[in-house]
Design an enzyme around this catalytic site. Structure first.
Site, PDB file in Angstrom:
ATOM      1  CE  LYS A 142      -2.627   0.946   3.586  1.00 26.30           C
ATOM      2  NZ  LYS A 142      -3.740   1.194   4.526  1.00 26.30           N
ATOM      3  NE  ARG A 170       6.135   6.822   0.736  1.00 27.25           N
ATOM      4  CZ  ARG A 170       5.311   6.464   1.714  1.00 27.25           C
ATOM      5  NH1 ARG A 170       4.328   5.609   1.475  1.00 27.25           N
ATOM      6  NH2 ARG A 170       5.464   6.964   2.932  1.00 27.25           N
ATOM      7  NE  ARG A 191      -5.420   7.535  11.264  1.00 26.09           N
ATOM      8  CZ  ARG A 191      -4.826   6.766  10.356  1.00 26.09           C
ATOM      9  NH1 ARG A 191      -5.538   6.307   9.336  1.00 26.09           N
ATOM     10  NH2 ARG A 191      -3.553   6.474  10.438  1.00 26.09           N
ATOM     11  CB  SER A 202       5.569   9.675  12.047  1.00 26.52           C
ATOM     12  OG  SER A 202       4.551   9.716  11.062  1.00 26.52           O
ATOM     13  CD  GLN A 256       0.753   7.798   7.729  1.00 27.08           C
ATOM     14  OE1 GLN A 256       0.162   8.645   8.398  1.00 27.08           O
ATOM     15  NE2 GLN A 256       0.219   6.614   7.450  1.00 27.08           N
ATOM     16  CG  ASP A 273       0.885  -0.051   9.607  1.00 23.52           C
ATOM     17  OD1 ASP A 273       0.355   0.616  10.516  1.00 23.52           O
ATOM     18  OD2 ASP A 273       1.190   0.423   8.507  1.00 23.52           O
ATOM     19  CE  LYS A 329       0.148   3.407  12.726  1.00 30.71           C
ATOM     20  NZ  LYS A 329       0.747   3.822  11.432  1.00 30.71           N
ATOM     21  NE  ARG A 331      -4.458  -0.321  13.394  1.00 30.56           N
ATOM     22  CZ  ARG A 331      -3.879  -0.087  12.224  1.00 30.56           C
ATOM     23  NH1 ARG A 331      -2.552  -0.006  12.147  1.00 30.56           N
ATOM     24  NH2 ARG A 331      -4.597   0.050  11.133  1.00 30.56           N
ATOM     25  NE  ARG A 373      -2.193  -2.055   8.602  1.00 30.70           N
ATOM     26  CZ  ARG A 373      -1.940  -2.520   7.375  1.00 30.70           C
ATOM     27  NH1 ARG A 373      -2.068  -3.804   7.124  1.00 30.70           N
ATOM     28  NH2 ARG A 373      -1.551  -1.699   6.408  1.00 30.70           N
TER      29      ARG A 373
END
Length: 755
Positions: free
Chosen positions: A333, A338, A434, A480, A482, A629, A656, A660, A709
């Protein structure tokens, strides 16, 4: 005195009067009778036969040819007649209306209805006047065409005015809700503009097309051999000509504007065909196809997410399971995201294979289509992107919808901060919770004007264009990938150098792929830097299989006796292999085979056998960013291990798609596992015993909180359960692993999917 405990509830209305009784009016009358919403239902229409038929059908109690007789003492009057007749009827009935009567209509246009009311009442409109429009219909007309379920699962638009009383609006909402319709309130001008494009223009086009073809000499052959598409589209040309004549005049301004837009788009399409511009034509057709699918998804997702209704669940029955086979899981993913982003801003064409056709990656693809990028596919994992260069993105027509994808929103925050146009990004209910300030803060330091929502800094995210950016040196407070990537992407357009220092290494897909597109990126220890002002060149990208998706099958094989699973061409980027290292430390029989390079990313086949009981460990903190993840799946492995497993340093898991740590702890406890969540991790007391492959989990009903997930992790617990497991809210599995249930069932885990 005895009380009658079975008293019939009072109906919603004492007397309902219909003026007109065609398709819409007779359908609503059927609802009112079926649901016992009124003591008396009457109607007025010029046709005595219609009134007689309506009485025979049981739709009305009394029929009148004079509307004045019908409306007296009515507490609800429904104008179900041609819109151009509204003023005349209102003039007739005005003196006879009850002061507290609700007055509404069902017409397809609203501006002219309001104008008609003002012509009769002046500016002092009745408090009970609330125009309305049910978005439902048929090419059939008349009292016999009505259906009690005509409005079910359709929208009804009410257009309250400043003069409309709340009690009137509330009663109409209750009425239409009883018809099983979804009620929406909208202002009059917006209604007429929206309907001009979505209803009136298609009808105009259908009438026009049928008229054009009917005037051809070969018209009989044209209609004889017409395919399904023509039949479906032209069906609405069989609608009532008088009604549509009135609508086209009543909403003249908005319809002509819609026609102008259609003519311009048609001229563009004609030019592309005439010049045989293959790339542009494929881009236009692909954008239209994807937009329809994307908008359908948006509209389908929002209600159940906002109302927290579960639309799908997994059920797994107990019993000894096998888990074997050779599988190719979907594409990575992170790399898929990207490949679209970088291909879009590159010069030239980028061809992608192995693209993950899950909802998250498709949200990214749709965003760039909305910004004017021509993209072909995806088809069987292949996508072709015709790059527009660093300065070629265009302002989208509306907000960019990111669905459930935090990666899309955070990375695009960096890219959009450098564009010349303003932009807004939204997401579903899960994404809207988020945190986005972690990327917004450093982008503001670079000069971006970016706003998040509320005290917690969540989506929607609004970005002001035409802001000159300057490179910064930023120390990430929390590891991170991201946030790192979002900063680096903004740095592509920034003046000078942009660098990011990480507390621990995170996924380096951004750095690797930028280099694959010919952009220089330096990595020195934990610092990554680049200079702004360069360019990307189109290239070929092979997306490896996603190790995060493979992780569920790794854990499934590791906890199942006699399992033998090979996962082919999995990405083993060194910043992603924490799950492999942790499973090996727990004693899993796992080997990495046939290592090679594809598209700049290392890949390999991963072979796992169920030959050893796993051991509880203190998961090494240096592996946490490399397995962030995969921890939900690893928690299932820990529950099946012998002894205690401890995780620390993983606070990121709490922000997330769900919290989680807490969600997994809640589910594990339901299934009989002793565990203790902590601020930055969890302690799990494994129930495994050396050489014992019996059931570990007691089963139960698990709430996944619409986190893909979580849903897939608890599915793997079904391999070692003594009772049925039900996992609620599993529809989001499609965001990252659309073939999950198919492959899991093929391996030996029987998952039943239900709505």
């Amino acid at each position: 005195m005895d009380l009658d405990l079975h008293m019939t509830p009072q109906p919603l209305f004492h007397k309902v009067a219909f003026i007109g009784l065609g398709l819409i009016g007779s359908s609503l009358a059927r609802v009112i009778q079926a649901e016992h919403l009124a003591k008396t239902v009457v109607a007025s229409t010029r046709s005595q036969k219609t009134l007689d038929d309506a009485k025979t059908l049981g739709l009305i109690d009394v029929g009148y040819q004079n509307p004045i007789e019908a409306v007296q003492d009515a507490d609800l009057v429904i104008l179900a007649l041609p819109v151009r007749a509204t003023q005349k009827i209102l003039q007739q009935i005005k003196p006879y209306l009850n002061d507290h009567a609700i007055l509404t209509d069902v017409g397809s246009t609203k501006g002219n209805v309001v104008a008609a009311a003002k012509a009769v009442y002046g500016e002092d409109l009745p408090a009970g006047f609330v125009p309305g429009h049910p978005i439902a219909g048929s090419e059939h007309t008349g009292v016999h065409a009505g259906k009690v379920d005509l409005f079910a699962n359709h929208k009804v638009i009410l257009t309250p005015l400043p003069s409309s009383a709340d009690w009137a609006i509330e009663k109409l909402i209750e009425l239409w809700s009883a018809a099983k319709a979804e009620v929406i309130c909208m202002d009059v001008e917006k209604h007429d503009e929206v309907l001009a494009h979505t209803s009136h223009l298609p009808h105009l086009m259908a009438f026009n097309l049928v008229e054009q073809l009917a005037n051809r000499e070969d018209n009989l052959d044209i209609f004889r051999y017409a395919a399904g598409g023509f039949r479906d589209f032209s069906r609405i040309a069989a609608s009532d000509p008088q009604m549509w004549h009135d609508i086209f005049f009543a909403n003249k301004t908005a319809i002509l504007k819609a026609v102008d837009g259609f003519e311009q788009q048609l001229a563009q399409l004609r030019q592309l065909i005439e010049s045989e511009d293959s790339h542009a034509l494929m881009g236009l057709l692909g954008h239209a196809q994807a937009a329809r699918q994307h908008f359908n998804h948006m509209l389908a997702q929002k209600p159940f997410m906002e109302k927290n209704k579960v639309t799908q669940q997994f059920s797994i029955l107990p019993g000894k399971k096998s888990f074997q086979g050779k599988f190719t899981v979907p594409g990575d993913k992170s790399v898929s995201h990207r490949s679209i982003m970088f291909g879009a801003i590159a010069e030239g064409t980028t061809h992608v294979t192995g693209f993950l056709e899950g909802e998250d990656a498709l949200a990214t693809l749709q965003a760039f289509r909305d910004m004017g990028v021509s993209i072909e596919g995806p088809k069987n994992g292949e996508v072709t992107i015709h790059g527009v260069g660093m300065q070629g993105l265009k302002a989208p027509a509306g907000a960019l919808y990111m669905g459930n994808s935090g990666t899309s929103m955070r990375l695009l925050s960096g890219m959009l901060s450098a564009q010349k146009f303003d932009s807004v990004m939204t997401g579903d209910a899960s994404l809207s919770k988020r945190p986005m300030e972690r990327i917004a803060k450093p982008l503001r330091e670079m000069g971006a004007q970016i706003q998040t929502t509320g005290e917690k800094g969540t989506p929607p995210v609004s970005i002001t264009g035409s802001q000159p950016l300057k490179g910064i040196h930023y120390d990430l407070p929390m590891a991170s990938a991201q946030v790192k990537s979002g900063i680096l992407l903004a740095g592509l357009w920034a003046e000078g150098e942009t660098s990011v220092t990480e507390p621990e290494p995170t996924r380096d897909h951004t750095e690797r792929m930028l280099r694959a597109f010919g952009y220089e990126v330096k990595t020195e220890g934990n610092q990554i830097s680049l200079m702004g002002g360069g360019k990307l060149l189109g290239t070929n990208i092979q997306v490896p299989s996603d190790i995060s998706s493979a992780a569920f099958f790794m854990v499934g094989a590791a906890i199942t006796e006699g399992s033998d699973v090979i996962l082919e061409a999995v990405g083993i980027n060194p910043t992603r292999t924490g799950v492999i290292e942790i499973l090996k430390q727990m004693g899993a029989d796992l080997t990495v085979e046939n290592e090679r390079i594809a598209g700049g990313e290392p890949i390999a086949d991963i072979h796992i056998k169920g030959t050893r009981t796993l051991k509880g460990i203190h998961m090494p903190e240096d592996q946490v960013p490399l397995a962030i993840d995969e921890f939900p799946a690893l928690f299932i492995a820990a529950a099946c291990a012998e002894g205690q497993t401890i995780l620390t340093g993983a606070a990121e898991l709490r922000v997330k798609e769900s919290d989680r740590i807490q969600v997994m702890a809640d589910g594990l406890k339901i299934m009989g596992i002793d565990c203790t969540p902590t601020n930055d991790g969890i302690i799990i007391e494994g129930k495994g015993k050396s050489g014992d492959w019996s059931a570990i989990f007691t089963g139960g009903e698990i709430e996944s909180h619409h986190d893909h997930r979580i849903a897939m992790s608890f599915s793997m617990a079904g391999l070692r359960t003594s009772d049925e497991i039900k996992i609620m809210g599993t529809e989001t599995v499609a965001t990252s692993f659309p073939t999950f249930t198919e492959l899991a069932n093929r391996a030996g885990l029987t998952i039943q999917v239900s709505q």
